[in-house]
Design an enzyme around this catalytic site. Structure first.
Site, mmCIF file in Angstrom:
data_model
loop_
_atom_site.group_PDB
_atom_site.id
_atom_site.type_symbol
_atom_site.label_atom_id
_atom_site.label_comp_id
_atom_site.label_asym_id
_atom_site.label_seq_id
_atom_site.Cartn_x
_atom_site.Cartn_y
_atom_site.Cartn_z
ATOM 1 N N LYS A 37 9.208 49.088 -5.544
ATOM 2 C CA LYS A 37 9.030 47.396 -5.419
ATOM 3 C C LYS A 37 10.002 46.981 -4.324
ATOM 4 O O LYS A 37 9.658 45.937 -3.761
ATOM 5 C CB LYS A 37 9.748 46.978 -6.918
ATOM 6 C CG LYS A 37 8.825 47.154 -7.893
ATOM 7 C CD LYS A 37 9.366 46.536 -9.318
ATOM 8 C CE LYS A 37 8.642 46.822 -10.381
ATOM 9 N NZ LYS A 37 8.427 48.224 -10.690
ATOM 10 N N GLU A 66 18.975 49.813 -16.054
ATOM 11 C CA GLU A 66 18.268 51.075 -15.756
ATOM 12 C C GLU A 66 19.269 51.857 -14.983
ATOM 13 O O GLU A 66 19.193 53.283 -15.453
ATOM 14 C CB GLU A 66 17.002 50.790 -14.789
ATOM 15 C CG GLU A 66 16.228 51.913 -14.667
ATOM 16 C CD GLU A 66 15.014 51.685 -13.704
ATOM 17 O OE1 GLU A 66 14.143 52.494 -13.625
ATOM 18 O OE2 GLU A 66 14.840 50.594 -12.964
ATOM 19 N N HIS A 105 11.866 51.608 -12.100
ATOM 20 C CA HIS A 105 11.435 50.395 -12.533
ATOM 21 C C HIS A 105 11.970 49.403 -11.288
ATOM 22 O O HIS A 105 11.257 48.889 -10.701
ATOM 23 C CB HIS A 105 11.543 49.874 -13.860
ATOM 24 C CG HIS A 105 10.932 48.583 -14.050
ATOM 25 N ND1 HIS A 105 9.466 48.339 -14.139
ATOM 26 C CD2 HIS A 105 11.399 47.352 -14.518
ATOM 27 C CE1 HIS A 105 9.300 47.375 -14.434
ATOM 28 N NE2 HIS A 105 10.220 46.611 -14.820
ATOM 29 N N CYS A 112 5.225 43.830 -17.853
ATOM 30 C CA CYS A 112 5.349 44.629 -16.736
ATOM 31 C C CYS A 112 5.283 46.123 -16.933
ATOM 32 O O CYS A 112 5.388 47.062 -16.023
ATOM 33 C CB CYS A 112 6.717 44.467 -15.732
ATOM 34 S SG CYS A 112 6.753 42.361 -15.392
ATOM 35 N N PHE A 132 9.379 41.988 -20.063
ATOM 36 C CA PHE A 132 9.732 41.131 -20.850
ATOM 37 C C PHE A 132 9.273 41.493 -22.128
ATOM 38 O O PHE A 132 8.383 41.887 -22.419
ATOM 39 C CB PHE A 132 8.928 39.560 -20.287
ATOM 40 C CG PHE A 132 9.736 39.058 -19.273
ATOM 41 C CD1 PHE A 132 10.731 39.593 -18.529
ATOM 42 C CD2 PHE A 132 9.190 37.896 -18.767
ATOM 43 C CE1 PHE A 132 11.350 38.755 -17.439
ATOM 44 C CE2 PHE A 132 9.613 37.189 -17.833
ATOM 45 C CZ PHE A 132 10.917 37.726 -17.189
ATOM 46 N N HIS A 150 6.795 43.425 -6.859
ATOM 47 C CA HIS A 150 6.514 43.612 -8.181
ATOM 48 C C HIS A 150 5.184 43.223 -8.764
ATOM 49 O O HIS A 150 5.021 41.985 -8.764
ATOM 50 C CB HIS A 150 7.366 42.923 -9.187
ATOM 51 C CG HIS A 150 7.698 43.203 -10.529
ATOM 52 N ND1 HIS A 150 6.705 44.132 -11.013
ATOM 53 C CD2 HIS A 150 8.780 43.057 -11.353
ATOM 54 C CE1 HIS A 150 7.111 44.194 -12.330
ATOM 55 N NE2 HIS A 150 8.131 43.701 -12.534
#
Length: 404
Positions: free
Chosen positions: A328, A310, A299, A159, A392, A333
């Site tokens: 998002k 975050e 993010h 991502c 990830f 996403h």
């Protein structure tokens, strides 16, 4: 050396093209909808670009040989090149590079071929199934389409792929390898297999009764992200090259930071240490201090762990939180494309001196102490802004942009 951002192209669930996407983001209405293609799965909703028709946009000859993620990237690239005022028929193609981020390749093409194998319909499998699905083909097809004949590659940091691509593109300019780089990300992952796998991993929101309210970054009641697809492309140029040709410069990419958490395959380090180091690296690269940052495009996935990590990183990096938004919440996403789309949105925020709102933030998680823009766009004086991406594998990529 900074890179001049001279062109933008977007295909997102908020709209087709830059103006429509910006308008959709500023409107603040979530785009998640129940999707018939996902019927019967534990999570049967996602976000898709409205009315995107590859055949109409690219013609039959191109469309029949490419996957959707490549088609979206091609259309976004054409828009970005036109926005930059560039003419591929007259440029030195050997000095034009392509770096595109992608997380999973052509999953739709692979699923289609698998289904035909399962049903013993081997003769109906397209001979283009492999080139359609290979992640590198998105960069290769862009090169073919616009004759960009310099370095050509795809970055795969899950991502964070789109942000990694943009940072890598800047480095190619800094090295003097290219004058122009087409940079960004593209992803089409709203498929049955991808949805089922993320669902089993516990990553997706289960709000099947309320898809539009499912993506809720930093909200106390968040329960996972919403699958999405789209593409974002930025045209990056050496500043002197852009100025010499009289290009309009939207913003400057001033800094890039990339780190690894080294913590867990799918969970972020809850301390936010890896993201903090990426932010610090981007600021140092841009010769900026935390006090210089007027906005952060987070993010913000709407997952419990990511948002908290975050939020912790941002709280500890900034004495006073700059205004934060999470795209998002509106467009879902987009995985490997997310960082590129959000980078483009950050550039648009600097250009318009406006921050789009975060949707569905009804009750801020009490553990997250941030100034998050909600309900309506916020006009705000901005000189510099950050765009964060995490992934990830514990990979982090942070881009620092400066207003021209």
């Amino acid at each position: 050396m900074e890179a001049a951002v001279t062109g933008l192209g977007l295909i997102t669930p908020a709209g087709l093209g830059v103006p429509a996407t910006w308008q959709g983001l500023c409107k603040g209405t979530p785009t998640a909808r129940t999707d018939p293609a996902l019927a019967g799965l534990p999570v049967d909703f996602c976000c898709r670009p409205p009315g995107f028709d590859p055949m109409a946009a690219l013609g039959k000859r191109v469309t029949w040989r490419i996957d959707l993620f490549t088609a979206m990237a091609l259309v976004a690239t054409r828009e970005a090149v036109a926005d930059a005022g560039l003419d591929p028929t007259s440029w030195d193609g050997a000095r034009v590079g392509v770096v595109v981020g992608n997380g999973s390749g052509g999953t739709a093409s692979i699923e289609d071929a698998y289904n035909k194998v399962r049903d013993s319909r081997i003769s109906t499998i397209s001979p283009f199934s492999i080139p359609r699905s290979l992640p590198n083909m998105v960069a290769g097809e862009i090169a073919i389409d616009i004759q960009a004949l310099g370095p050509n590659l795809v970055t795969a940091t899950a991502c964070a792929s789109g942000a990694t691509a943009i940072g890598t593109a800047r480095d190619l300019l800094r090295l003097g390898t290219c004058d122009i780089v087409i940079a960004g990300g593209s992803e089409d992952a709203c498929t049955r297999v991808v949805s089922a796998c993320f669902s089993q991993a516990g990553a997706l929101s289960r709000r099947t009764h309320d898809p539009a309210g499912a993506s809720r970054p930093f909200d106390a009641d968040r329960d996972g992200f919403v699958l999405s697809e789209g593409a974002g492309i930025l045209i990056l140029e050496r500043p002197e090259y852009a100025r010499a040709r009289g290009a309009h410069i939207h913003a400057y990419l001033s800094g890039y930071g990339s780190t690894a958490d080294g913590y867990h395959p799918t969970r972020p380090d809850p301390s936010g240490a890896g993201l903090k180091r990426a932010i610090a690296a981007a600021l140092a690269d841009a010769d900026l201090s935390p006090a210089d940052i007027d906005h952060v495009n987070a993010h913000g996935t709407s997952t419990a762990g990511n948002d908290l990590a975050e939020g912790t990183a941002l709280r500890e990096m900034f004495t006073q939180s700059p205004p934060v938004t999470a795209n998002k919440s509106i467009i879902g996403h987009c995985l490997g494309a997310a960082g590129a789309i959000e980078a483009a949105t950050t550039v648009l925020s600097l250009s318009h001196q406006t921050i789009p709102p975060t949707a569905n933030l009804d009750r801020l998680d009490p553990q997250i102490e941030l100034d998050i823009v909600t309900k309506a766009p916020r006009t705000h004086v901005m000189r510099a802004a950050l765009s964060n991406s995490c992934a990830f594998g514990g990979q982090n990529a942070v881009l620092a942009f400066r207003a021209p």
